[in-house]
Design a protein around this motif. Sequence first.
Motif, PDB file in Angstrom:
ATOM      1  N   ASP A 171      41.760 -16.311 -15.259  1.00  0.00           N
ATOM      2  CA  ASP A 171      41.583 -17.228 -14.129  1.00  0.00           C
ATOM      3  C   ASP A 171      42.219 -18.583 -14.404  1.00  0.00           C
ATOM      4  OD1 ASP A 171      40.251 -15.293 -12.725  1.00  0.00           O
ATOM      5  OD2 ASP A 171      38.240 -16.094 -13.090  1.00  0.00           O
ATOM      6  N   ALA A 172      42.197 -18.996 -15.672  1.00  0.00           N
ATOM      7  CA  ALA A 172      42.755 -20.305 -16.021  1.00  0.00           C
ATOM      8  C   ALA A 172      44.265 -20.327 -15.835  1.00  0.00           C
ATOM      9  CB  ALA A 172      42.389 -20.674 -17.452  1.00  0.00           C
ATOM     10  N   GLY A 173      44.945 -19.259 -16.255  1.00  0.00           N
ATOM     11  CA  GLY A 173      46.390 -19.216 -16.099  1.00  0.00           C
ATOM     12  C   GLY A 173      47.095 -18.539 -17.252  1.00  0.00           C
ATOM     13  N   PRO A 174      48.425 -18.446 -17.199  1.00  0.00           N
ATOM     14  CA  PRO A 174      49.198 -17.670 -18.179  1.00  0.00           C
ATOM     15  C   PRO A 174      49.220 -18.251 -19.585  1.00  0.00           C
ATOM     16  CG  PRO A 174      50.667 -18.867 -16.709  1.00  0.00           C
ATOM     17  CD  PRO A 174      49.291 -19.022 -16.147  1.00  0.00           C
ATOM     18  N   GLN A 175      48.811 -19.497 -19.743  1.00  0.00           N
ATOM     19  CA  GLN A 175      48.809 -20.113 -21.079  1.00  0.00           C
ATOM     20  C   GLN A 175      47.429 -20.074 -21.727  1.00  0.00           C
ATOM     21  OE1 GLN A 175      51.515 -23.545 -19.371  1.00  0.00           O
ATOM     22  NE2 GLN A 175      51.194 -23.918 -21.542  1.00  0.00           N
ATOM     23  N   ALA A 176      46.507 -19.336 -21.142  1.00  0.00           N
ATOM     24  CA  ALA A 176      45.153 -19.214 -21.689  1.00  0.00           C
ATOM     25  C   ALA A 176      44.966 -17.833 -22.313  1.00  0.00           C
ATOM     26  CB  ALA A 176      44.111 -19.436 -20.598  1.00  0.00           C
ATOM     27  N   PHE A 177      44.356 -17.805 -23.493  1.00  0.00           N
ATOM     28  CA  PHE A 177      44.175 -16.561 -24.237  1.00  0.00           C
ATOM     29  C   PHE A 177      42.778 -16.534 -24.857  1.00  0.00           C
ATOM     30  CE2 PHE A 177      48.623 -17.622 -24.099  1.00  0.00           C
ATOM     31  CZ  PHE A 177      49.268 -16.417 -23.857  1.00  0.00           C
ATOM     32  N   VAL A 178      42.400 -15.383 -25.365  1.00  0.00           N
ATOM     33  CA  VAL A 178      41.085 -15.208 -25.971  1.00  0.00           C
ATOM     34  C   VAL A 178      41.157 -15.475 -27.470  1.00  0.00           C
ATOM     35  CG1 VAL A 178      39.188 -13.591 -26.401  1.00  0.00           C
ATOM     36  CG2 VAL A 178      40.426 -13.524 -24.217  1.00  0.00           C
ATOM     37  N   LEU A 179      40.181 -16.214 -27.966  1.00  0.00           N
ATOM     38  CA  LEU A 179      40.048 -16.468 -29.399  1.00  0.00           C
ATOM     39  C   LEU A 179      38.937 -15.579 -29.952  1.00  0.00           C
ATOM     40  CD1 LEU A 179      40.668 -18.199 -31.961  1.00  0.00           C
ATOM     41  CD2 LEU A 179      38.825 -19.700 -31.215  1.00  0.00           C
ATOM     42  N   VAL A 180      39.242 -14.797 -30.978  1.00  0.00           N
ATOM     43  CA  VAL A 180      38.263 -13.921 -31.614  1.00  0.00           C
ATOM     44  C   VAL A 180      37.760 -14.573 -32.894  1.00  0.00           C
ATOM     45  CG1 VAL A 180      37.874 -11.687 -32.729  1.00  0.00           C
ATOM     46  CG2 VAL A 180      39.262 -11.832 -30.649  1.00  0.00           C
ATOM     47  N   ASP A 181      36.486 -14.927 -32.919  1.00  0.00           N
ATOM     48  CA  ASP A 181      35.829 -15.365 -34.150  1.00  0.00           C
ATOM     49  C   ASP A 181      35.153 -14.128 -34.738  1.00  0.00           C
ATOM     50  OD1 ASP A 181      33.647 -16.257 -35.927  1.00  0.00           O
ATOM     51  OD2 ASP A 181      34.143 -18.278 -35.232  1.00  0.00           O
ATOM     52  N   THR A 182      35.504 -13.763 -35.956  1.00  0.00           N
ATOM     53  CA  THR A 182      35.006 -12.502 -36.522  1.00  0.00           C
ATOM     54  C   THR A 182      33.504 -12.511 -36.785  1.00  0.00           C
ATOM     55  OG1 THR A 182      35.757 -13.316 -38.701  1.00  0.00           O
ATOM     56  CG2 THR A 182      37.205 -11.791 -37.521  1.00  0.00           C
ATOM     57  N   GLY A 183      32.856 -13.669 -36.685  1.00  0.00           N
ATOM     58  CA  GLY A 183      31.408 -13.733 -36.843  1.00  0.00           C
ATOM     59  C   GLY A 183      30.652 -13.728 -35.536  1.00  0.00           C
ATOM     60  N   HIS A 184      31.359 -13.729 -34.401  1.00  0.00           N
ATOM     61  CA  HIS A 184      30.737 -13.874 -33.092  1.00  0.00           C
ATOM     62  C   HIS A 184      30.537 -12.542 -32.380  1.00  0.00           C
ATOM     63  CE1 HIS A 184      31.846 -18.409 -32.470  1.00  0.00           C
ATOM     64  NE2 HIS A 184      31.194 -18.162 -33.596  1.00  0.00           N
TER      65      HIS A 184
END
Length: 227
Positions: free
Chosen positions: A40-53
């Motif tokens: 929804d934010a746009g093409p420059q937004a991505f998901v960050l994976v924290d391996t503890g979350h």
Amino acid sequence: MVHERLAPGQRLLVEYKPFEPAFYHTDVADWGMALVLARDAGPQAFVLVDTGHHYLGQNIEQIVAWLLDEQRLGGFHFNDRKYADDDLTLGSIDPYQVFRIFHEIQQMAWEQGRAPDLAYMIDQSHNLKGKIEAMIQTVRTAQELWVKAALVDRAALEAHQASCSLVDAERCLTAAFATDTRPLVTAWATARGLPADPFAAFHESGYLETITQARGARNLSSVTSYA
């Protein structure tokens, strides 16, 4: 909106966490919510994976593979955990999981012919271990596990998967994971003029003693900290 203010070369990484400070739920509780927000934010937004979350037993490498396929994986906060978001040094609890995550990244690179553009970050809280030593430990562990993942025979793995030879496919992974990659990482470091043993180099440098003295008695009285 933050996304609209990004420069062309910048990215917005959306992180998720199922709990803490809330115990059962937060506003961005899982990777699916983060993916929706990023889209929804746009093409420059991505998901960050924290391996503890993640909840206990969650298949993080599958999440990584899915986000890679959707071209929405932006990067990582690397750490390890036993129960909740413990922020332990990488691989101190489950190095095989880190290996499997790296394998999915390298598998995508092998299939696409190019490495994905990801941000690799460390997010740890060292309450008992020396902070700098723990960071060195994580970097070295990440290098060793990354090389293990690079040693997977991907052509053989693909053939075994196609024929549903599950044991043989798994052995492709375990054979690479069982390889002692420390000599390879050491050779890589020395070829670039880096210390063969970063722990010994750190201790011999006297850097910790220098900065401890410079920061004074106030910091010496502190026995613990939180990220």
